[in-house]
Design a protein around this motif. Structure first.
Motif, mmCIF file in Angstrom:
data_model
loop_
_atom_site.group_PDB
_atom_site.id
_atom_site.type_symbol
_atom_site.label_atom_id
_atom_site.label_comp_id
_atom_site.label_asym_id
_atom_site.label_seq_id
_atom_site.Cartn_x
_atom_site.Cartn_y
_atom_site.Cartn_z
ATOM 1 N N ALA A 158 0.395 -0.776 -0.117
ATOM 2 C CA ALA A 158 -0.221 0.256 0.257
ATOM 3 C C ALA A 158 0.504 1.145 0.421
ATOM 4 N N VAL A 159 1.958 1.225 0.648
ATOM 5 C CA VAL A 159 2.510 2.926 0.653
ATOM 6 C C VAL A 159 3.484 2.731 -1.026
ATOM 7 N N GLU A 181 12.296 4.594 -0.266
ATOM 8 C CA GLU A 181 11.861 2.383 -1.439
ATOM 9 C C GLU A 181 12.903 1.817 -0.870
ATOM 10 N N TYR A 182 14.285 2.159 -0.337
ATOM 11 C CA TYR A 182 15.242 1.097 0.616
ATOM 12 C C TYR A 182 14.478 0.555 1.345
ATOM 13 N N SER A 183 13.907 1.433 2.378
ATOM 14 C CA SER A 183 12.649 0.892 3.287
ATOM 15 C C SER A 183 12.005 -0.123 3.100
ATOM 16 N N LEU A 184 11.209 0.514 2.269
ATOM 17 C CA LEU A 184 10.559 -0.682 1.350
ATOM 18 C C LEU A 184 10.935 -1.790 1.120
ATOM 19 N N SER A 185 11.712 -2.082 0.252
ATOM 20 C CA SER A 185 12.292 -3.280 -0.326
ATOM 21 C C SER A 185 13.264 -4.137 0.758
ATOM 22 N N GLN A 186 13.608 -3.229 2.105
ATOM 23 C CA GLN A 186 14.551 -4.197 2.786
ATOM 24 C C GLN A 186 12.789 -4.750 3.269
ATOM 25 N N ALA A 187 12.005 -4.039 4.044
ATOM 26 C CA ALA A 187 10.346 -5.076 5.012
ATOM 27 C C ALA A 187 10.217 -5.728 3.472
ATOM 28 N N ARG A 222 8.464 -5.308 9.942
ATOM 29 C CA ARG A 222 7.619 -4.382 10.102
ATOM 30 C C ARG A 222 7.382 -2.620 10.468
ATOM 31 N N LEU A 223 8.620 -2.368 11.393
ATOM 32 C CA LEU A 223 9.147 -1.120 11.757
ATOM 33 C C LEU A 223 9.855 -0.352 10.325
ATOM 34 N N ARG A 224 10.537 -1.283 9.307
ATOM 35 C CA ARG A 224 10.741 -1.123 7.860
ATOM 36 C C ARG A 224 9.286 -0.493 7.453
ATOM 37 N N VAL A 225 8.221 -0.981 7.605
ATOM 38 C CA VAL A 225 6.760 -0.609 6.472
ATOM 39 C C VAL A 225 6.717 1.211 7.435
#
Length: 437
Positions: A158-159, A181-187, A222-225
């Motif tokens: 969603a993000v 996007e780095y945070s999302l890809s890692q998540a 989940r924190l990365r999201v």
């Protein structure tokens, strides 16, 4: 690139010592100049200025994370007090909980920058892991450690979908968008790995340890999201949006890929030269180190492509730009030191490389660079700091190892100097499509 074998390096050093003196910064012998403690110490102690953060997060996000870390730590410490000390060997310790609690207490006073966010994520994972371990040992952890994986993946998707590629300030957008996007890809990677996890199917560690590790990983992902959401919110406080830049990013990637392809042939030739007998003495060490410290950028091109294919176009574009910047800097510096005859381990040349890099860094900082340029500047600063660590004297190191450390320190100074020279060009290419080289 394969480093010269230990036996060949050792043979060279033995031969050089037997030959007598070598002109390395004067009339010293190899073994008297390699330590060169005073000269290298002066270089290493030369202060490196701080680079203003390229990206900041929101204080609300850090406060939420601090509360979550504190809750895990408090629950975990209480459980640890009731638990018998583990009989099995485990890397999970009570100290993880104590350190996490200390970090949570200090978190409100820390700057809201990327390093703080990553440290917070680490301590959250440590606290959640140690809490789950202690509670599992007490038979008090009866939840599914993978609970939240499906919800986390939905939130990440969603993000990602909500993150629009519209901006009125592309340099700010690229710097913050990369963190989003780095945070999302890692998540996504972390959660996907745990989607099919079966706690009961692994027997190399205790069940309590397996439960704890999986639980800690899921909480970290989940924190990365949440981190991605916070970076997005921070971005939109600074850049409310404007023109769509997808086409511009695609053009920049096409240009960067073309430049990298041109450099690959040059790199292949350089690798061949290093592996032959063309280089003698410590020149081989310098070239081998410069090649090794920069060649990682070649594999980053495929990584950048995967980011783009997975829908992370900003992350992929900036990764590709960093890859080209590093490769181009290595080519520039190799040509420079060969032309100047400074491609050997001379303390004066090493000191000059760092001084010139520092001068460029200070000059760039005086222009009040935008976030994208600050991101590139911070990468250069990291190289300078790593070069300093290479120049530290390690008493246990052999002469051969010391030579390689010095070569790596010199290589990192050279790369930093070359990158700092190319940063304005790289930022302009991404920001306005300028392709002149």
């Amino acid at each position: 690139m394969r480093r010269p074998s230990s036996s060949s390096r050792r043979a060279f050093l033995t031969g050089a010592a037997a030959a007598g003196t070598v002109a390395l910064a004067g009339c010293s012998t190899v073994f008297s100049v390699l330590p060169a403690r005073a000269a290298y110490g002066r270089t290493r102690r030369r202060e490196i200025p701080d680079v203003p953060p390229a990206v900041e997060t929101t204080t609300a996000s850090l406060e939420e994370t601090a509360d979550e870390i504190a809750d895990h730590a408090a629950s975990g410490l209480a459980a640890w007090d009731r638990m018998e000390q583990p009989a099995e060997r485990t890397t999970i310790t009570e100290r993880q909980l104590e350190t996490a609690a200390e970090f949570a207490d200090a978190l409100p006073s820390k700057p809201p920058v990327v390093s703080t966010v990553e440290s917070a994520g680490y301590h959250l994972s440590q606290a959640a892991t140690a809490e789950a371990y202690a509670r599992s040992r007490l038979d008090e952890f009866d939840a599914d450690p993978t609970a939240g994986v499906a919800d986390g993946l939905e939130e990440a998707a969603a993000v990602t979908e909500q993150f629009t590629y519209e901006t009125a300030d592309i340099e700010t957008f690229l710097a913050y968008g990369r963190s989003v996007e780095y945070s999302l890809s890692q998540a996504e990677q972390g959660l996907s790995r745990r989607q099919e996890t079966d706690i009961e199917s692994h027997g190399r560690t205790s069940r309590a340890e397996r439960v704890a590790t999986v639980y800690g990983d899921v909480q970290r992902s989940r924190l990365r999201v949440r981190d991605a959401k916070a970076y997005r919110d921070a971005l939109r406080e600074r850049d409310t949006g404007g023109s769509d830049v997808r086409d511009s990013l695609a053009e920049s990637r096409a240009e960067l890929n073309e430049r990298i392809r041109d450099l690959r042939d040059d790199y292949q030739e350089w690798e061949t030269r290093i592996e032959t007998d063309e280089f003698a003495d410590d020149r081989r060490d310098v070239h081998s180190a410069l090649y090794s410290r920069s060649s990682a950028g070649r594999s980053a091109t495929s990584t950048a492509g995967r980011h783009v294919e997975n829908g992370y176009e900003v992350h992929g574009t900036v990764t590709l730009a960093l890859s080209w910047l590093r490769l181009a800097a290595a080519r520039d510096e190799r040509e420079r030191i060969e032309t100047d005859g400074t491609d050997e381990l001379d303390p004066a040349a090493i000191d000059e490389a760092k001084r010139e890099a520092l001068d460029r860094l200070e000059n760039r900082l005086e222009t009040d660079p935008k976030p994208l340029a600050r991101l590139f500047l911070s990468k250069s600063r990291d190289l300078l700091a790593a070069g300093d660590r290479d120049l530290e004297r390690r008493s246990a190191a052999t002469d051969e190892e010391r030579r390689w450390e010095l070569a790596n320190g010199y290589a990192r100074y050279l790369l930093a100097r070359g990158m700092l020279d190319r940063i304005p060009e790289t930022a302009a290419l991404l920001a306005d499509g300028s392709v002149t080289e």
